[in-house]
Write a protein that holds these residues in place. Sequence first.
Motif, short mmCIF file in Angstrom:
data_model
loop_
_atom_site.label_atom_id
_atom_site.label_comp_id
_atom_site.label_asym_id
_atom_site.label_seq_id
_atom_site.Cartn_x
_atom_site.Cartn_y
_atom_site.Cartn_z
N ARG A 220 41.58 42.97 34.68
CA ARG A 220 40.63 43.08 35.79
C ARG A 220 40.40 41.74 36.47
O ARG A 220 40.29 41.66 37.69
CB ARG A 220 39.31 43.64 35.27
N ASP A 221 40.32 40.67 35.68
CA ASP A 221 40.07 39.36 36.29
C ASP A 221 41.25 38.92 37.14
O ASP A 221 41.07 38.27 38.18
CB ASP A 221 39.77 38.33 35.21
N GLN A 222 42.48 39.28 36.74
CA GLN A 222 43.64 38.94 37.54
C GLN A 222 43.66 39.71 38.85
O GLN A 222 44.01 39.17 39.90
CB GLN A 222 44.91 39.22 36.74
N ASN A 225 40.99 38.08 41.12
CA ASN A 225 41.43 36.79 41.66
C ASN A 225 42.46 36.98 42.77
O ASN A 225 42.44 36.26 43.78
CB ASN A 225 42.02 35.94 40.54
#
Length: 296
Positions: A220-222, A225
């Motif tokens: 999710r963080d990728q 970003n």
Amino acid sequence: MRRGELTGKAWQRVEPLLPAMDGRGRPWRDHREVINGILWRLRTGSPWRDIPERYGPWQTCYERFKRWDEDGTWAGNLEDLQVKDDSLGTVEMTVSIDSTIARAHQHAAGARKRGTTTRRSTRKPPKDDKPLGRSRGGLTTKLHLITEPRGLPLTVHLTGGNVVDCTAFEAVMATFRPRRRIGRPRTRPDRLLGDKGYSSKKIRLYLRRRGIQAVIPERRDQIANRKRKGSRGGRPPAFDAITYKDRNLVERCFAKLKQWRAIATRFDKLASRYLAGVTLASIMLWLRHAELSDRP
């Protein structure tokens, strides 16, 4: 034959791969009887000294287990089973990778380091080859596994329990060399299935350079970003959601291996002994699958 012992068909496959009894010195204990004793110990997780007398002296079971680990007999048996299966065209090159944690028993943390001695003992200390890591669950060992499409183990790698999956990825892939009856061992699968723990630019670049299709979902963080960067974030990596559903087979393989209590919990001081036990359990999985395939 008792529960968990070698069946007649399994023994017919294993016997030709074992070292021959040369007849010199004292008579050898029957190989099948000793292997059944080793399997009893792996299945129950009991100390070697508690092996029932029907399997012979416990020293014989341990020494033969140790000898066949050091001379590569266990690893050779697993490779031979894979080669014979590959000759039938049933081993595809779509593999799955994952890892699992094995809690280390307090007896597994007692091996002395090389060069340390005690006053009361003059014996040579064992080699310190134990990958133990301190994690949230205490001292643990992480078992990294690559399986083929039916969930059978192809290669095994050990690290400390505190090692991150993506950090050990290249070391695990370096052990992937399934032999074939004709030609050299193949080191590059067609597709590799992994969970979000293997989602990193370094791993995707490693696979892309070797022509291996990555079936790994983004974290999710990728995703956040990449969207925050807009057009500079690039396109999302290709992901085959249908093929990814087969990744559960590696989880099933872990479940089968951990039915052996000496693998679910590490009791061995040396990593080489623990790895030999995992290899022997993998051999039993291949033999079991071969028996089921032979049924009408």
